[in-house]
Design a protein around this motif. Structure first.
Motif, short mmCIF file in Angstrom:
data_model
loop_
_atom_site.label_atom_id
_atom_site.label_comp_id
_atom_site.label_asym_id
_atom_site.label_seq_id
_atom_site.Cartn_x
_atom_site.Cartn_y
_atom_site.Cartn_z
N GLN A 194 0.83 -1.21 0.00
CA GLN A 194 0.00 0.00 0.00
C GLN A 194 0.86 1.26 0.00
OE1 GLN A 194 -2.96 0.10 3.09
NE2 GLN A 194 -3.61 2.19 2.62
N PHE A 195 0.48 2.20 -0.82
CA PHE A 195 1.12 3.52 -0.88
C PHE A 195 0.81 4.27 0.42
CE2 PHE A 195 0.76 8.09 -1.94
CZ PHE A 195 2.00 8.32 -2.54
N THR A 196 1.85 4.70 1.12
CA THR A 196 1.65 5.43 2.38
C THR A 196 2.47 6.71 2.37
OG1 THR A 196 3.43 4.12 3.40
CG2 THR A 196 1.17 3.39 3.79
N LEU A 197 2.04 7.66 3.16
CA LEU A 197 2.75 8.94 3.26
C LEU A 197 3.54 8.99 4.56
CD1 LEU A 197 -0.09 11.33 2.02
CD2 LEU A 197 1.83 10.43 0.71
N GLU A 198 4.87 8.97 4.43
CA GLU A 198 5.74 9.00 5.60
C GLU A 198 6.04 10.45 6.00
OE1 GLU A 198 6.33 6.34 7.21
OE2 GLU A 198 5.54 4.96 5.72
N PRO A 199 6.17 10.71 7.30
CA PRO A 199 6.34 12.09 7.79
C PRO A 199 7.52 12.87 7.21
CG PRO A 199 5.84 10.60 9.60
CD PRO A 199 6.06 9.74 8.39
N ASN A 200 8.61 12.18 6.89
CA ASN A 200 9.79 12.91 6.41
C ASN A 200 9.89 12.95 4.88
OD1 ASN A 200 10.21 10.14 6.39
ND2 ASN A 200 12.42 10.31 6.64
N THR A 201 8.75 12.95 4.20
CA THR A 201 8.74 13.04 2.73
C THR A 201 8.00 14.31 2.30
OG1 THR A 201 6.66 11.80 2.54
CG2 THR A 201 8.71 10.52 2.51
N SER A 202 8.28 14.76 1.08
CA SER A 202 7.65 15.99 0.58
C SER A 202 6.14 15.79 0.35
CB SER A 202 8.33 16.45 -0.71
OG SER A 202 8.15 15.51 -1.74
N PHE A 203 5.71 14.56 0.02
CA PHE A 203 4.29 14.28 -0.21
C PHE A 203 3.47 14.38 1.07
CE2 PHE A 203 4.07 11.62 -4.40
CZ PHE A 203 4.56 12.71 -5.09
N TYR A 204 4.11 14.21 2.21
CA TYR A 204 3.39 14.19 3.49
C TYR A 204 2.66 15.51 3.75
CZ TYR A 204 2.52 13.19 8.43
OH TYR A 204 1.92 12.96 9.65
N LYS A 205 3.27 16.60 3.26
CA LYS A 205 2.69 17.93 3.48
C LYS A 205 1.64 18.30 2.42
CE LYS A 205 7.08 19.40 5.48
NZ LYS A 205 8.30 20.19 5.27
N LYS A 206 1.58 17.50 1.36
CA LYS A 206 0.63 17.80 0.29
C LYS A 206 -0.73 17.15 0.57
CE LYS A 206 3.94 18.33 -3.50
NZ LYS A 206 4.32 17.87 -4.84
N LYS A 207 -1.77 17.71 0.00
CA LYS A 207 -3.10 17.14 0.13
C LYS A 207 -3.36 16.25 -1.09
CE LYS A 207 -5.22 20.69 3.03
NZ LYS A 207 -6.31 21.68 3.16
N LEU A 208 -2.98 14.98 -0.96
CA LEU A 208 -3.18 14.03 -2.05
C LEU A 208 -4.53 13.31 -1.86
CD1 LEU A 208 0.38 12.43 -2.24
CD2 LEU A 208 -0.56 14.20 -3.72
N ASN A 209 -5.22 13.10 -2.95
CA ASN A 209 -6.54 12.47 -2.90
C ASN A 209 -6.37 10.94 -2.92
OD1 ASN A 209 -9.29 12.10 -2.89
ND2 ASN A 209 -9.51 12.38 -5.10
N LEU A 210 -6.14 10.37 -1.75
CA LEU A 210 -5.94 8.93 -1.65
C LEU A 210 -7.28 8.21 -1.55
CD1 LEU A 210 -2.92 8.77 0.85
CD2 LEU A 210 -2.88 8.88 -1.65
N PRO A 211 -7.36 6.97 -2.07
CA PRO A 211 -8.62 6.22 -2.00
C PRO A 211 -9.07 6.00 -0.55
CG PRO A 211 -7.04 5.15 -3.48
CD PRO A 211 -6.30 6.24 -2.77
N CYS A 212 -10.37 5.93 -0.35
CA CYS A 212 -10.92 5.71 0.99
C CYS A 212 -10.68 4.26 1.43
CB CYS A 212 -12.41 6.04 1.02
SG CYS A 212 -13.42 4.92 0.03
N GLU A 213 -10.92 3.99 2.70
CA GLU A 213 -10.67 2.65 3.26
C GLU A 213 -11.47 1.57 2.55
OE1 GLU A 213 -11.13 2.32 7.45
OE2 GLU A 213 -9.46 3.66 7.91
#
Length: 376
Positions: A194-213
């Motif tokens: 699964q694609f996840t957003l880790e705290p120390n990455t640039s994507f973490y601060k962006k509002k990405l439209n990830l699929p719901c649960e």
């Protein structure tokens, strides 16, 4: 005398063409020529220092990761493998894997990689959807990904395809399409996570439209059904194999085996003859590393933390966890964790047999909650 676990070797190549926004691995975008020769020379010196800690154990498996190891010239890889063989003993059936970026696959270079001793290739495809590849900042498109797979198939039968699901705006149909493309080329192994957003990455601060649960659950449920139907066996939370083509290096991690980690930012775990387990982290500063300063930190795993560290790995596997194995790998009696085990049984996260434990379906779904029971 303590029975020491098997040991593998992880080699970190830190350079990349571009740092992807979701990646939290240590990597370095170089605008200058990569100092390959100097880095390989220092990798081998780093190895020499760690070999003093492993006694007479043979290296069972080697994994060259990154970064992007396939940036290196085949001569550099050859010098690296030759240098390792001169300095240590490899087991007869050592698996040697190299991670590869589809953008960088050249038939001649990869053919020479194999001649050097590489016998397993891992392709970081992530998705076959060109729009999604662009969105997650990969440097290639669908056609280049497919071409890379075809080139590797010409060279070596044993190869892995890395895929991710739950990407920004990804639909169930798109996720299943990725698996269908992968299976079409008959890899011996598929890593699907699964694609996840880790705290120390640039994507973490962006509002990405990830699929719901709900969509994630459907993707996972239908994807696993499809992979099983296609002949792939799930042996770990995100790993699927054909026949017996498990990733031996990762399997050693998950079985709480030992591994030397060499190169910038590489992690290692080594069991000493007295039962102590140490974790090492190597220097992330590339300039300091190639000037001989290799070790960043060495930390002893405390007795109270060993059960959590052990189960954090072994509970990922779809196989029994033998009580004898726990005692051998941690040097701890199972009596010390009887209350933790009792709680996990009450929650129906595990079942207990005479000689082993197994995670239930509920335990796999609520893995973090299960692990918290063993966390001190």
């Amino acid at each position: 005398m303590l029975k020491l676990p098997p040991i593998s070797l992880y080699i970190h190549i830190p350079w990349c063409i571009k740092k992807c926004g979701y990646c939290d691995f240590y990597s370095y975008v170089s605008k200058k020529k990569i100092p390959e020769e100097k880095y390989i020379s220092n990798l081998l010196k780093d190895l020499e220092k760690d070999l003093k800690l492993i006694y007479t154990r043979k290296i069972n498996n080697i994994f060259i990761g990154g970064g992007t190891p396939s940036l290196l010239h085949h001569k550099s890889i050859e010098n690296l493998i030759t240098g390792i063989k001169k300095r240590t003993k490899l087991s007869k059936f050592t698996e040697i894997t190299i991670e590869s970026n589809p953008k960088l696959i050249e038939y001649k270079r990869f053919k020479n990689y194999k001649k050097s001793g590489i016998n397993r290739f891992s392709l970081g495809i992530q998705t076959f959807n060109s729009n999604l590849l662009k969105k997650i900042e990969r440097t290639y498109n669908k056609n280049e990904a497919i071409k890379a797979i075809k080139e590797v198939k010409k060279i070596n039968n044993n190869f892995n395809i890395d895929l991710m699901y739950g990407l920004p705006n990804q639909s169930l149909k798109n996720a299943l399409s990725d698996l269908k493309y992968a299976v079409k080329y008959n890899p011996t192994h598929i890593s699907w996570y699964q694609f996840t957003l880790e705290p120390n990455t640039s994507f973490y601060k962006k509002k990405l439209n990830l699929p719901c649960e709900n969509i994630i659950f459907q993707i996972l449920h239908q994807g696993e059904k499809f992979l099983k139907k296609s002949g792939y066996i799930k042996y770990e939370i995100s790993s699927y194999m054909k026949l017996q083509y498990k990733c031996r290096h990762n399997l050693n991690y998950w079985n709480f085996g030992d591994y030397i980690g060499i190169g910038c930012g590489a992690h290692g775990k080594i069991t000493k003859i007295n039962g102590d387990i140490i974790r090492t982290i190597k220097n992330k500063n590339i300039n300091q590393f190639i000037n001989g300063k290799y070790l960043n930190s060495k930390k002893l795993i405390l007795e109270k933390d060993k059960p959590f560290e052990y189960f954090m790995n072994t509970f990922r596997l779809y196989q029994p966890i033998y009580k004898k194995h726990f005692q051998e790998r941690t040097n701890i009696s199972i009596n010390q964790i009887k209350n933790n085990v009792k709680k996990a049984l009450e929650k129906k996260y595990i079942i207990e047999n005479k000689d082993s434990w197994e995670t239930t379906k509920k335990g796999k779904i609520f893995l973090n909650s299960l692990l918290e029971i063993f966390l001190n």
